[in-house]
Structures are given as C-alpha cells and as structure tokens.
Design a protein around this motif. Structure first.
Motif, PDB file in Angstrom:
ATOM      1  N   LEU A  30       0.847  -1.193   0.000  1.00  0.00           N
ATOM      2  CA  LEU A  30       0.000   0.000   0.000  1.00  0.00           C
ATOM      3  C   LEU A  30       0.881   1.241   0.000  1.00  0.00           C
ATOM      4  CD1 LEU A  30      -1.608  -2.270   1.856  1.00  0.00           C
ATOM      5  CD2 LEU A  30      -3.174  -0.372   2.118  1.00  0.00           C
ATOM      6  N   PHE A  31       0.469   2.251  -0.765  1.00  0.00           N
ATOM      7  CA  PHE A  31       1.175   3.519  -0.832  1.00  0.00           C
ATOM      8  C   PHE A  31       0.214   4.641  -0.465  1.00  0.00           C
ATOM      9  CE2 PHE A  31       3.248   0.749  -3.869  1.00  0.00           C
ATOM     10  CZ  PHE A  31       4.594   1.027  -3.743  1.00  0.00           C
ATOM     11  N   PRO A  32       0.664   5.621   0.309  1.00  0.00           N
ATOM     12  CA  PRO A  32      -0.199   6.768   0.631  1.00  0.00           C
ATOM     13  C   PRO A  32      -0.665   7.478  -0.640  1.00  0.00           C
ATOM     14  CG  PRO A  32       1.781   6.778   1.992  1.00  0.00           C
ATOM     15  CD  PRO A  32       1.973   5.714   0.950  1.00  0.00           C
ATOM     16  N   PRO A  33      -1.804   8.149  -0.563  1.00  0.00           N
ATOM     17  CA  PRO A  33      -2.360   8.797  -1.756  1.00  0.00           C
ATOM     18  C   PRO A  33      -1.492   9.931  -2.300  1.00  0.00           C
ATOM     19  CG  PRO A  33      -3.725   9.227   0.175  1.00  0.00           C
ATOM     20  CD  PRO A  33      -2.679   8.252   0.591  1.00  0.00           C
ATOM     21  N   THR A  34      -0.541  10.409  -1.524  1.00  0.00           N
ATOM     22  CA  THR A  34       0.322  11.506  -1.972  1.00  0.00           C
ATOM     23  C   THR A  34       1.419  11.049  -2.935  1.00  0.00           C
ATOM     24  OG1 THR A  34       1.684  11.197  -0.005  1.00  0.00           O
ATOM     25  CG2 THR A  34      -0.054  12.882   0.111  1.00  0.00           C
ATOM     26  N   VAL A  35       1.609   9.744  -3.083  1.00  0.00           N
ATOM     27  CA  VAL A  35       2.633   9.238  -4.001  1.00  0.00           C
ATOM     28  C   VAL A  35       2.140   9.431  -5.435  1.00  0.00           C
ATOM     29  CG1 VAL A  35       3.930   7.222  -4.769  1.00  0.00           C
ATOM     30  CG2 VAL A  35       3.484   7.555  -2.329  1.00  0.00           C
ATOM     31  N   PRO A  36       2.903  10.137  -6.278  1.00  0.00           N
ATOM     32  CA  PRO A  36       2.475  10.330  -7.668  1.00  0.00           C
ATOM     33  C   PRO A  36       2.424   8.996  -8.418  1.00  0.00           C
ATOM     34  CG  PRO A  36       4.265  11.840  -7.086  1.00  0.00           C
ATOM     35  CD  PRO A  36       4.145  10.841  -5.968  1.00  0.00           C
ATOM     36  N   PRO A  37       1.389   8.788  -9.225  1.00  0.00           N
ATOM     37  CA  PRO A  37       1.246   7.511  -9.937  1.00  0.00           C
ATOM     38  C   PRO A  37       2.432   7.189 -10.834  1.00  0.00           C
ATOM     39  CG  PRO A  37      -0.408   9.092 -10.671  1.00  0.00           C
ATOM     40  CD  PRO A  37       0.291   9.706  -9.511  1.00  0.00           C
ATOM     41  N   VAL A  38       3.098   8.200 -11.357  1.00  0.00           N
ATOM     42  CA  VAL A  38       4.236   7.956 -12.238  1.00  0.00           C
ATOM     43  C   VAL A  38       5.346   7.191 -11.515  1.00  0.00           C
ATOM     44  CG1 VAL A  38       5.399  10.158 -11.793  1.00  0.00           C
ATOM     45  CG2 VAL A  38       5.690   9.011 -14.002  1.00  0.00           C
ATOM     46  N   GLN A  39       5.411   7.307 -10.200  1.00  0.00           N
ATOM     47  CA  GLN A  39       6.434   6.588  -9.437  1.00  0.00           C
ATOM     48  C   GLN A  39       6.078   5.112  -9.229  1.00  0.00           C
ATOM     49  OE1 GLN A  39       6.612   9.636  -6.141  1.00  0.00           O
ATOM     50  NE2 GLN A  39       8.784   9.164  -6.370  1.00  0.00           N
ATOM     51  N   LEU A  40       4.827   4.756  -9.456  1.00  0.00           N
ATOM     52  CA  LEU A  40       4.358   3.411  -9.142  1.00  0.00           C
ATOM     53  C   LEU A  40       4.254   2.496 -10.355  1.00  0.00           C
ATOM     54  CD1 LEU A  40       1.583   4.418  -6.623  1.00  0.00           C
ATOM     55  CD2 LEU A  40       3.955   3.774  -6.148  1.00  0.00           C
TER      56      LEU A  40
END
Length: 137
Positions: A30-40
């Motif tokens: 799980l990643f917090p919502p503040t992580v930009p999708p481009v990083q995932l």
C-alpha cells in the motif's frame, strides 16, 4: 489462484475497502495517496514489456526494483508491505494506492464502501464520472 491478484490501483470513486481472507495468503503493498502515480508504474521503455493489468508482472518485474528506491523516499510516502494470512482483515483507506498478489490459491471476501468521513469524496467522484448516479446520491 496463485499469482493472480490486482496490479497497482486506487479503489473506484474514492471508496475505502476491506478484505477478509479465509484461506491462502496474499502479499499486499500500500502507498499513501500523496505518491504520484508515475512513481508506481514502470516507465516507457522499461526493460520488461508486460501488461499493465498483470499483478504478477508488477510484483515480479517492477516491485523488486521499486522497493529499493522507496527506502530513499520521505517517510510519509513509503509503502506498507505485508502478508495477509487466513483470519486477517485488511482495511484499505480511501485513495490509497495498492497492489495485491495471491501467493497461493485463496478465498477472500472483499467490499468497497463509503463512510461518514469519505462520503463527500465518493459523491464528488460519482457526480464527476457517473452524472446520473451522482444525481441520485
């Protein structure tokens, strides 16, 4: 079945979710919502070309390299990784990125929902993406 699951995503319409595992085991990230999708997601030209809807490919080909880089991210953006076992219930907060890999055959019950604290967000998402439904909420 083993190696099935869900690639990185946010649940629809700003809903939260729970997942109760009856048998088997699941790997969650799980990643917090503040992580930009481009990083995932793998960048264009990533050495492995795989379908974006494949959980097993995301975990095997992308997560391993991403996992090392996340150690350098700010603490507020670092992922939470764990294995869910039978009897465990996982809560996924609204707008959190997550990916799930079934490590073996599993049986689980899951449900998306809105509550008092995210109902306004769910309504806004519903009204924007499903206008007819949004008028009835």
């Amino acid at each position: 079945s083993a190696r099935s699951g869900s690639p990185i995503h946010k649940d629809p319409l700003g809903t939260s979710a729970w997942n109760a595992l009856l048998t088997g085991s699941k790997l969650w990230v799980l990643f917090p919502p503040t992580v930009p999708p481009v990083q995932l997601r793998p960048p264009k030209g990533f050495e492995h070309n795989f379908p974006q809807d494949s959980a097993s490919c995301w975990f095997l080909l992308w997560w391993r390299s991403l996992q090392e880089r996340t150690k350098l991210w700010p603490a507020t953006q670092r992922p939470i990784e764990f294995i869910q076992r039978p009897g465990d219930v996982v809560f996924v907060p609204s707008r959190w990125w997550h990916a799930v890999l079934n490590l073996e055959d599993t049986i689980a019950v899951t449900h998306n929902f809105c509550s008092r604290w995210n109902a306004a967000d769910v309504w806004r998402c519903s009204a924007a993406t499903h206008p007819i439904l949004g008028r009835h909420l």
